[in-house]
Write an enzyme that holds these catalytic residues in place. Sequence first.
Site, PDB file in Angstrom:
ATOM      1  N   HIS A 123      -0.879   3.428  -3.175  1.00 25.99           N
ATOM      2  CA  HIS A 123       0.059   3.807  -2.115  1.00 25.99           C
ATOM      3  C   HIS A 123       1.029   2.663  -1.832  1.00 25.99           C
ATOM      4  CE1 HIS A 123       1.202   5.883   1.688  1.00 25.99           C
ATOM      5  NE2 HIS A 123       1.383   4.633   2.108  1.00 25.99           N
ATOM      6  N   GLU A 124       0.507   1.466  -1.610  1.00 27.52           N
ATOM      7  CA  GLU A 124       1.372   0.335  -1.262  1.00 27.52           C
ATOM      8  C   GLU A 124       2.251  -0.077  -2.440  1.00 27.52           C
ATOM      9  OE1 GLU A 124       1.852  -0.303   1.757  1.00 27.52           O
ATOM     10  OE2 GLU A 124       0.074   0.689   2.562  1.00 27.52           O
ATOM     11  N   HIS A 127       5.225   2.135  -2.566  1.00 26.95           N
ATOM     12  CA  HIS A 127       6.316   1.692  -1.687  1.00 26.95           C
ATOM     13  C   HIS A 127       7.163   0.616  -2.359  1.00 26.95           C
ATOM     14  CE1 HIS A 127       5.246   4.064   1.737  1.00 26.95           C
ATOM     15  NE2 HIS A 127       4.148   3.391   2.047  1.00 26.95           N
ATOM     16  N   CYS A 158       1.788  13.079  -6.549  1.00 30.70           N
ATOM     17  CA  CYS A 158       2.164  14.477  -6.765  1.00 30.70           C
ATOM     18  C   CYS A 158       3.299  14.513  -7.792  1.00 30.70           C
ATOM     19  CB  CYS A 158       2.592  15.138  -5.448  1.00 30.70           C
ATOM     20  SG  CYS A 158       4.163  14.546  -4.791  1.00 30.70           S
ATOM     21  N   CYS A 161       6.603  12.811  -6.500  1.00 32.73           N
ATOM     22  CA  CYS A 161       6.491  11.348  -6.418  1.00 32.73           C
ATOM     23  C   CYS A 161       6.349  10.735  -7.807  1.00 32.73           C
ATOM     24  CB  CYS A 161       5.330  10.945  -5.517  1.00 32.73           C
ATOM     25  SG  CYS A 161       5.638  11.272  -3.764  1.00 32.73           S
TER      26      CYS A 161
END
Length: 174
Positions: A123-124, A127, A158, A161
Amino acid sequence: MYIYLITFGSIEKRLLFATAKSIKETFGFDVRLSWVASGFKHAYDPIRKQYRGGKILEYLSTLYYPELLKMVALIDADICENSFNFVFGVAKLYGREAVVSTFRLLSQDESLFFERVSKEVHHELGHTFGLTHCDNPKCVMSFSRSVLDIDSKSKSFCESCRMRLKTALSQLAL
């Protein structure tokens, strides 16, 4: 170019190796490991009894590693940011550095703990490659308010993304 996985202190080596493998499989870059003497003491907020994620990112930005593409630090301390009571991790959009706290990800089930850490690292790092939070609750880029949110999402991106990540990776001058 490498993604560096660094730690301050007492993160277990097996967790680092498992996380490095997960990063390599997901992002396609070799991962280098580094242990750093604690350099984020200045980030401690004695009123909140937590570390400020943004201050840790500032410290990380002072570190130099050869052929660095991205850097993610794993720490075992509780972190916060802005008005949030706590955060699992922090990264700046399109930034170079990210930090993930294992403090609130712990579980008696080691495989669950390792999976939570991998999800938050993905996740990070997402970003840092320009991905924002996703509305798809199964996407690793969905915002997590609790470990239950982390447990219910995938460690994968997904389709939307994944395509944005692919575009971002293709634009890197490697």
